[in-house]
Design a protein around this motif. Structure first.
Motif, short mmCIF file in Angstrom:
data_model
loop_
_atom_site.label_atom_id
_atom_site.label_comp_id
_atom_site.label_asym_id
_atom_site.label_seq_id
_atom_site.Cartn_x
_atom_site.Cartn_y
_atom_site.Cartn_z
N TRP A 94 0.83 -1.21 0.00
CA TRP A 94 0.00 0.00 0.00
C TRP A 94 0.86 1.26 0.00
O TRP A 94 0.64 2.19 -0.76
N ARG A 95 1.89 1.28 0.87
CA ARG A 95 2.74 2.46 0.95
C ARG A 95 3.53 2.68 -0.33
O ARG A 95 3.74 3.82 -0.77
N PHE A 96 3.98 1.59 -0.95
CA PHE A 96 4.70 1.74 -2.22
C PHE A 96 3.76 2.23 -3.33
O PHE A 96 4.17 2.97 -4.23
N ALA A 97 2.48 1.82 -3.26
CA ALA A 97 1.50 2.31 -4.23
C ALA A 97 1.30 3.81 -4.05
O ALA A 97 1.19 4.56 -5.04
N THR A 112 7.45 15.28 -1.23
CA THR A 112 7.69 14.95 0.18
C THR A 112 6.72 13.88 0.67
O THR A 112 7.10 12.98 1.42
N LYS A 113 5.47 13.95 0.23
CA LYS A 113 4.47 12.96 0.63
C LYS A 113 4.81 11.59 0.03
O LYS A 113 4.72 10.56 0.72
N ARG A 114 5.18 11.59 -1.21
CA ARG A 114 5.50 10.33 -1.88
C ARG A 114 6.76 9.71 -1.30
O ARG A 114 6.85 8.48 -1.13
N LEU A 115 7.74 10.55 -0.96
CA LEU A 115 8.96 10.05 -0.36
C LEU A 115 8.67 9.46 1.03
O LEU A 115 9.23 8.43 1.42
N SER A 117 5.87 8.11 1.96
CA SER A 117 5.21 6.82 1.73
C SER A 117 6.23 5.75 1.38
O SER A 117 6.13 4.60 1.83
N PHE A 118 7.23 6.12 0.57
CA PHE A 118 8.27 5.15 0.21
C PHE A 118 9.04 4.71 1.45
O PHE A 118 9.32 3.51 1.62
N GLY A 119 9.38 5.67 2.31
CA GLY A 119 10.10 5.33 3.53
C GLY A 119 9.31 4.40 4.42
O GLY A 119 9.85 3.44 4.99
N ARG A 120 8.00 4.64 4.53
CA ARG A 120 7.15 3.75 5.33
C ARG A 120 7.04 2.38 4.67
O ARG A 120 6.94 1.36 5.35
N GLY A 121 7.06 2.36 3.33
CA GLY A 121 7.04 1.09 2.63
C GLY A 121 8.26 0.25 2.96
O GLY A 121 8.17 -0.96 3.19
N VAL A 122 9.43 0.91 3.01
CA VAL A 122 10.67 0.21 3.38
C VAL A 122 10.57 -0.29 4.82
O VAL A 122 10.97 -1.42 5.14
#
Length: 295
Positions: A94-97, A112-115, A117-122
């Protein structure tokens, strides 16, 4: 030229396919299952921390591994563990999406929002891998041991000390952001509050403020210990979730502060179930005008 056109068309087709998957109902249920799985882990960790604060911890670790062990010991624990593992995979996906297509909020397409989300995906991917290893019988280290091991290995590399400091400050910043966001009720923007009754909305607001602020306090403290380890060049000063929680009992407030923090962690577990029901999990539909330039 033709090859470039074909490559561009393939990328566009892949992006459309990804957006269709991210917009499907089953994917949304997958995301919500992940939020529920997160709630289970925080409820168990909070309960273990509460027992430690009350002097009845029994040697249990109030962290992810301790929570997994506690679940495994219950009837049907193996099945629940697999559900939690699958749920965390859903959280990561979900976070990577969101990182790929944007968050479903007004400024969700911002870099910043997308980054974030990427960090939370990791972060959730790491949690998924650790949980999968536990279920498959590989055991794994406790959070305290993992924190010290990561710090020691990183510091042994050129520039590793600064990496540990950056990670620690990142946790501190994330913790402060959670506390400030909780105080300002910003999390409500990410919930479908229009689907709640007035009474339920008030309850969710209280649970969200207390739970998210408590989570921010705990992980901010984890970051402080990591930063301290980097500054003093002493990996032994790094602490995982369990050791960080126990530090609250060593303050002048004594074990009762740990009890209060544990209650906050439990509250975040309850809030996670509220998110499982009302969180906006769909990816942003399309980029606003000028978004391409802002990225």
């Amino acid at each position: 030229m033709a090859a470039n056109v074909a490559s561009g068309n393939a990328k566009q087709a892949g992006k459309r396919a990804g957006r269709e998957v991210a917009g499907s109902r089953w994917f949304h249920w997958f995301c919500r299952a992940g939020l529920a799985a997160r709630g289970v882990i925080y409820l168990v960790v909070g309960w273990l921390a509460l027992q430690i604060g009350l002097g009845d911890g029994g040697g249990a670790q109030a962290d992810k591994k301790g929570a997994m062990q506690a679940i495994a010991e219950k009837p049907g624990g193996t099945v629940l563990l697999w559900l939690v593992v699958i749920g965390f995979f859903g959280l990561a996906t979900w976070r990577f999406a969101e990182a790929a297509f944007g968050q479903p909020v007004a400024d969700g397409h911002k870099a910043t929002k997308r980054l974030a989300s990427f960090g939370r995906g990791v972060f959730y991917t790491a949690g998924f891998i650790g949980m999968l290893g536990f279920v498959l019988g590989q055991g794994g280290q406790s959070g305290n041991a993992q924190s010290k091991s990561f710090t020691a290995k990183a510091m042994a590399e050129p520039g590793g000390r600064w990496l540990v400091l950056a990670v620690g400050l990142g946790f501190v910043g994330w913790g402060i952001g959670n506390i400030v966001g909780a105080a300002r009720r910003k999390f409500l923007q990410k919930l479908n509050t229009h689907e709640m009754s007035p009474q339920v909305a008030k309850a969710v607001k209280v649970v969200g403020v207390v739970g998210r602020a408590s989570r921010g306090l705990v992980f901010g403290a984890v970051g402080v210990f990591l930063a301290h380890a980097a500054i003093t060049f002493d990996p032994g000063k790094a602490k995982g979730l369990d050791a960080t929680l126990r530090e609250f009992a060593k303050t002048p407030a004594g074990p009762w502060l740990l009890v209060a923090v544990a209650a906050g962690v439990l509250t975040f577990g309850v809030y996670s179930f509220c998110e499982a029901r009302w969180r906006k999990v769909e990816a942003a539909r399309s980029a606003p005008a000028g978004a391409a330039q802002s990225r």
